[in-house]
Design a protein around this motif. Structure first.
Motif, mmCIF file in Angstrom:
data_model
loop_
_atom_site.group_PDB
_atom_site.id
_atom_site.type_symbol
_atom_site.label_atom_id
_atom_site.label_comp_id
_atom_site.label_asym_id
_atom_site.label_seq_id
_atom_site.Cartn_x
_atom_site.Cartn_y
_atom_site.Cartn_z
ATOM 1 N N VAL A 61 0.829 -1.202 0.000
ATOM 2 C CA VAL A 61 0.000 0.000 0.000
ATOM 3 C C VAL A 61 0.868 1.258 0.000
ATOM 4 O O VAL A 61 0.633 2.198 -0.771
ATOM 5 C CB VAL A 61 -0.939 0.002 1.227
ATOM 6 C CG1 VAL A 61 -1.647 1.355 1.359
ATOM 7 C CG2 VAL A 61 -1.955 -1.121 1.119
ATOM 8 N N ILE A 62 1.888 1.275 0.841
ATOM 9 C CA ILE A 62 2.762 2.454 0.939
ATOM 10 C C ILE A 62 3.453 2.726 -0.391
ATOM 11 O O ILE A 62 3.463 3.871 -0.882
ATOM 12 C CB ILE A 62 3.797 2.262 2.065
ATOM 13 C CG1 ILE A 62 3.112 2.261 3.428
ATOM 14 C CG2 ILE A 62 4.881 3.347 2.007
ATOM 15 C CD1 ILE A 62 3.991 1.804 4.575
ATOM 16 N N TYR A 63 4.028 1.689 -0.992
ATOM 17 C CA TYR A 63 4.744 1.899 -2.252
ATOM 18 C C TYR A 63 3.795 2.204 -3.405
ATOM 19 O O TYR A 63 4.155 2.923 -4.344
ATOM 20 C CB TYR A 63 5.622 0.680 -2.571
ATOM 21 C CG TYR A 63 6.961 0.718 -1.872
ATOM 22 C CD1 TYR A 63 7.987 1.545 -2.330
ATOM 23 C CD2 TYR A 63 7.209 -0.062 -0.749
ATOM 24 C CE1 TYR A 63 9.210 1.596 -1.698
ATOM 25 C CE2 TYR A 63 8.434 -0.024 -0.101
ATOM 26 C CZ TYR A 63 9.431 0.802 -0.575
ATOM 27 O OH TYR A 63 10.647 0.851 0.063
ATOM 28 N N PHE A 64 2.571 1.675 -3.353
ATOM 29 C CA PHE A 64 1.593 2.016 -4.388
ATOM 30 C C PHE A 64 1.292 3.513 -4.352
ATOM 31 O O PHE A 64 1.238 4.172 -5.390
ATOM 32 C CB PHE A 64 0.305 1.213 -4.187
ATOM 33 C CG PHE A 64 -0.737 1.464 -5.247
ATOM 34 C CD1 PHE A 64 -0.714 0.759 -6.435
ATOM 35 C CD2 PHE A 64 -1.737 2.414 -5.056
ATOM 36 C CE1 PHE A 64 -1.658 0.988 -7.421
ATOM 37 C CE2 PHE A 64 -2.684 2.656 -6.028
ATOM 38 C CZ PHE A 64 -2.653 1.935 -7.225
ATOM 39 N N VAL A 65 1.096 4.029 -3.149
ATOM 40 C CA VAL A 65 0.835 5.470 -3.008
ATOM 41 C C VAL A 65 2.026 6.282 -3.513
ATOM 42 O O VAL A 65 1.857 7.279 -4.224
ATOM 43 C CB VAL A 65 0.527 5.806 -1.533
ATOM 44 C CG1 VAL A 65 0.460 7.339 -1.333
ATOM 45 C CG2 VAL A 65 -0.776 5.156 -1.099
ATOM 46 N N ILE A 66 3.223 5.844 -3.174
ATOM 47 C CA ILE A 66 4.426 6.566 -3.625
ATOM 48 C C ILE A 66 4.542 6.540 -5.137
ATOM 49 O O ILE A 66 4.795 7.576 -5.779
ATOM 50 C CB ILE A 66 5.696 5.952 -2.984
ATOM 51 C CG1 ILE A 66 5.694 6.197 -1.474
ATOM 52 C CG2 ILE A 66 6.954 6.535 -3.616
ATOM 53 C CD1 ILE A 66 6.792 5.446 -0.734
ATOM 54 N N LEU A 67 4.344 5.361 -5.729
ATOM 55 C CA LEU A 67 4.541 5.200 -7.177
ATOM 56 C C LEU A 67 3.451 5.851 -8.021
ATOM 57 O O LEU A 67 3.737 6.481 -9.046
ATOM 58 C CB LEU A 67 4.621 3.714 -7.522
ATOM 59 C CG LEU A 67 5.916 2.986 -7.144
ATOM 60 C CD1 LEU A 67 5.716 1.480 -7.182
ATOM 61 C CD2 LEU A 67 7.056 3.403 -8.051
ATOM 62 N N PHE A 68 2.205 5.717 -7.599
ATOM 63 C CA PHE A 68 1.093 6.091 -8.464
ATOM 64 C C PHE A 68 0.302 7.317 -8.001
ATOM 65 O O PHE A 68 -0.534 7.823 -8.743
ATOM 66 C CB PHE A 68 0.130 4.910 -8.618
ATOM 67 C CG PHE A 68 0.738 3.744 -9.331
ATOM 68 C CD1 PHE A 68 0.983 3.764 -10.683
ATOM 69 C CD2 PHE A 68 1.086 2.612 -8.618
ATOM 70 C CE1 PHE A 68 1.544 2.691 -11.340
ATOM 71 C CE2 PHE A 68 1.646 1.515 -9.263
ATOM 72 C CZ PHE A 68 1.881 1.561 -10.620
ATOM 73 N N VAL A 69 0.545 7.793 -6.777
ATOM 74 C CA VAL A 69 -0.168 8.966 -6.288
ATOM 75 C C VAL A 69 0.773 10.150 -6.104
ATOM 76 O O VAL A 69 0.520 11.254 -6.602
ATOM 77 C CB VAL A 69 -0.891 8.657 -4.962
ATOM 78 C CG1 VAL A 69 -1.603 9.914 -4.445
ATOM 79 C CG2 VAL A 69 -1.887 7.521 -5.140
ATOM 80 N N ILE A 70 1.887 9.909 -5.417
ATOM 81 C CA ILE A 70 2.807 11.012 -5.110
ATOM 82 C C ILE A 70 3.658 11.379 -6.315
ATOM 83 O O ILE A 70 3.817 12.557 -6.639
ATOM 84 C CB ILE A 70 3.709 10.633 -3.915
ATOM 85 C CG1 ILE A 70 2.843 10.445 -2.664
ATOM 86 C CG2 ILE A 70 4.767 11.710 -3.678
ATOM 87 C CD1 ILE A 70 3.607 9.992 -1.438
#
Length: 360
Positions: A350-359
């Motif tokens: 979840v954390i890396y998904f947010v970093i990769l695709f949101v931030i």
């Protein structure tokens, strides 16, 4: 074919947690499931068997486990004394942080196999209760699984990716280093937390204290064992044989599921692939990387695919070679591994998904 393979995948994901004989005999179970997958997909041929049996990596991993296992068995007392002396100089939590982070980062140069062998031996020598040893080992394997991908030396996945993309030696370090290096450091911090005072087999231990001989002696008087379990030559040989069978099982599973991956998975959007790659918790991530990675992909697509594979590989024992080696050494069961591996892996996903695709 699809239904049969999904049934095999479901069995692999569930039976080791609910059937004790399977949990205690995971290697032959996975081998049987690998054979079933190749039969269902119609790829089980003499050529496939020969291809698997002639892979140098299988023998390299088994040989490393056997040789280092015999060396560790021979010098077990010396290793124990060396660690004891270190722990008289620095706090246990700092030592664990350094072990997790250093092995995680240098695994890209000494290979994930050797890093895992060292991790398992060091954790086995620490004055920790069993649960703390298990949790620290799992966290260390996450660190090694991530760090080993930084160069093509570290593990088969990175070797295959560099080859397929025809890139230079430090390509993955430049591409993934910004994600992996902080992740390894975070694993070091989690290692400190997993081996908190309540996890140390020494009563009234405080995190800032080095562990003196007097403290160890009092622990023994109180009935807390901090001794190493003696390693035997027969045990080392048996563990190496099991790991050989384990790797064969993963090769068969990867080959059996490849037609399904080629037909239904490789053309999906990177965000979907990221989550689907959680199947690397039970399938060889190098096989998945070989099927999914293409030179026509963008840097973001490659980042997403690889980070999904690397993180999910730590969730269950079959997901990565370091997991297999460490679980075999410390006799960690599938359910024991999953209690921390699954929630930790999902949190990181979840954390890396947010970093990769949101931030970004």
């Amino acid at each position: 074919m699809l239904v049969g393979l999904l049934i095999v995948l479901l069995l692999v994901l569930t039976l080791p947690f609910f059937v004790k004989p399977i949990e205690r005999n995971l290697e032959p179970f996975l081998f049987i499931m690998g054979l079933a997958a190749t039969i269902i997909s119609g790829v089980l041929t003499k050529g496939l068997v020969l291809h698997i049996l002639t892979k140098p990596m299988m023998y390299a991993i088994t040989g490393a486990v056997l040789i280092f296992g015999l060396l560790f068995a021979r010098f077990q007392n010396e290793i124990h004394k060396w660690i004891e002396k270190l722990l008289e100089q620095i706090p246990l939590q700092l030592f664990i942080f350094l072990v997790v982070v250093v092995l995680g980062l240098i695994s890209s140069m000494i290979t994930a196999i050797i890093a895992a062998l060292v991790l398992a031996e060091v954790i086995n020598a620490l004055p920790l209760k069993r649960k703390a040893k298990i949790n620290t080992t799992i966290i260390g394997c996450f660190a090694i699984g991530l760090g080993a991908a930084l160069t093509p030396i570290g593990e088969p996945l990175s070797t295959i990716v560099i080859s397929k993309l025809d890139e230079q030696f430090f390509y993955l370090l430049k591409l993934l280093g910004v994600f992996i290096i902080p992740g390894v450091i975070v694993m070091g911090v989690l290692g400190i937390l997993s081996a908190g005072p309540s996890g140390v087999a020494i009563p009234s231990y405080q995190w800032w204290q080095p562990i003196t001989r007097g403290m160890r002696h009092r622990a023994e008087l109180d009935g807390e064992s901090v001794d190493l379990e003696d390693e035997t030559i027969s045990g080392v040989v048996l563990r190496a044989a099991k790991i050989f069978l384990f790797i064969m099982a993963l090769e068969l599973l990867g080959s059996g599921f490849k037609p399904m991956i080629d037909a239904y998975i490789i053309n999906l959007d990177a965000r979907i692939l990221y989550w689907i790659n959680m199947i690397s918790a039970v399938l060889d991530n190098a096989t998945l990387a070989a099927a999914e990675i293409s030179p026509s992909m963008s840097g973001l697509q490659i980042e997403a695919i690889l980070m999904g594979l690397l993180i999910a590989g730590g969730m269950l024992i079959p997901g990565n070679i370091p997991n297999i080696i460490s679980a075999g050494k410390l006799k960690i069961t599938s359910s024991e591994w999953a209690k921390l591996g699954v929630p930790l892996g999902l949190s990181l996903m979840v954390i890396y998904f947010v970093i990769l695709f949101v931030i970004l």
